[in-house]
Design a protein around this motif. Structure first.
Motif: not given
Length: 439
Positions: A76-80, A115-121
């Motif tokens: 939730i902390n990494y919205p697209l 994609l949220r995982i990718e943004k987090y990484l």
């Protein structure tokens, strides 16, 4: 029997090879390195028990433990952004997970998860932190090569020789090790859900009765409904546990390696604050998406079960984790592990049902070689072996040595005396040779 000079320099044993046939030597070999994480999701039944089981589960012993401090994150902390959401529909390996889910709302966190995982990484510089651990990065930004040397299983005389030579040769040693070590660093990010079976079973029952009322003659409807109710009674108990694991690999190619050593490496004897900042903010290091796998299990209970409900849920969670990891290893060759043979006659190894073996699987047998000049280890296939169907070791996680709960059936069975898996394939193999499963 052919033996390679430096292979046996890697064996930590005071015994002879003949002794190793009965009690195999402790063969050190280059393993892949692994960091595991869990996705923080919304509340679901038994969430705390499931997450506790994940955090307390034994680390996969076929990998080097490369854990960093980040063990979980909330998607939730990494919205697209709208642009990032649009990219979900472009053909790509990662976007493929979203394709086919167009009927789901665009703001679905489940749909956007890859994609949220990718943004987090990217945002949290997880790849940088994995590299930092490889080189034991200190608060002052300095690195060293101790972990690389240890996991590279260079023998003592080889390291002493390199230490006596110039620094450029020492750097070459690190680069060589990186080819087979750092480039085989992985992250598995796990997402769990735990669903009560009764609401699903009830919905299926109600839908079936609605269809029956429309399709079945009135004189037969009562019998049909009783049959539907009987199915409901059998399927309403317990829970279903779901696990999806996303696999990522650290990119360590020539460009990354060259840039790191040239622009970012800091020696303890020559601290450089600018390079320290450059490493912290660098976008050089990346994680590439490899793929994903899912596993499900049915968790039910009975009065005859000796464990508590919480204990059964914990045990089922760990077994689901093992199951999904085994699937990842079978599907993606880059993630497959190498395992030493425990004995050569008979051919046995300490792997089993935990690794997804059922019998009939084939493995390459690999002989390990180390170049005396570079220290680089290579593996040569010298044959193929096959798992014997009636000799698979049940090494699934079980805190009780005498009882084994069966998934979907809470009755228990006695544990067998088998403590290794037996293979067929000839008599030319010996303890310490490595095996790797063939697709």
């Amino acid at each position: 029997m052919k033996k390679h000079l430096l292979v046996w320099g890697l064996i930590i044993s005071s015994g002879t090879f003949a002794q190793a046939q009965d009690k195999p030597a402790d063969l050190k070999f280059r393993r892949s390195s692994l960091h595991t994480m869990v996705i923080e999701s919304d509340k679901f039944p038994k969430k705390e028990i499931v997450l506790k089981a994940f955090n307390n589960a034994p680390f996969p012993e076929k990998y080097n433990d490369h854990q960093i401090s980040q063990k979980s994150f909330n998607p939730i902390n990494y919205p697209l952004t709208s642009e990032e959401k649009a990219s979900m529909y472009k053909p790509s390996k990662l976007g493929a997970f979203a394709t086919g889910l167009l009927e789901i709302e665009m703001d679905s966190v489940s749909k956007e998860m890859p994609l949220r995982i990718e943004k987090y990484l990217k945002k949290e510089k997880i790849a940088n932190k994995l590299v930092a651990k490889w080189f034991d990065r200190q608060a002052d930004g300095s690195f060293d090569s101790k972990l690389v040397e240890d996991r590279g299983v260079f023998n003592a005389s080889f390291l002493e020789t390199k230490a006596a030579q110039n620094s450029s040769d020492g750097e070459a040693l690190l680069r060589t090790a990186g080819e087979s070590l750092i480039d085989n660093t992985f992250i598995v990010i796990n997402k769990f859900n735990f669903v009560a079976n009764e609401p699903i079973a009830r919905a299926i029952r109600d839908a079936a009765k609605t269809v029956a009322a429309q399709k079945i003659p009135a004189m037969l409807l009562d019998k049909a409904n009783k049959g539907i109710d009987a199915v409901y009674e059998k399927t309403k108990e317990g829970y279903s546990i779901w696990a999806t694991s996303y696999l990522y690999k650290l990119v360590w190619d020539k460009t990354t390696s060259d840039t790191f050593y040239k622009d970012l490496w800091i020696d303890k004897t020559a601290l450089d604050p600018k390079k320290k900042v450059a490493f912290d903010t660098s976008d050089l290091f990346k994680l590439e998406f490899v793929g994903e796998e899912s596993a499900t299990g049915l968790v039910t209970f009975s009065l005859s079960e000796k464990r508590t409900e919480d204990q059964i849920i914990e045990l089922s969670t760990v077994r689901i984790i093992d199951n999904v990891y085994a699937k990842l290893q079978k599907k993606y060759d880059v993630f497959k592990t190498k395992t030493p043979l425990y004995s050569g006659d008979p051919i046995t190894a300490k792997i089993g049902k935990k690794e997804g073996l059922e019998g009939g699987e084939k493995f390459d047998v690999l002989e390990q070689n180390q170049d005396p000049k570079t220290g680089l280890i290579t593996y040569k296939s010298v044959g193929t072996i096959k798992v014997e169907k009636d000799a698979v070791w049940d090494n699934t996680f079980n805190p009780d040595d005498t009882l084994v709960p069966v998934a979907g059936n809470v009755e228990t069975e006695n544990k067998t005396n088998i403590d290794r898996t037996t293979f067929s394939g000839g008599k030319k193999f010996y303890a310490g040779m490595l095996i790797k499963q063939i697709k």
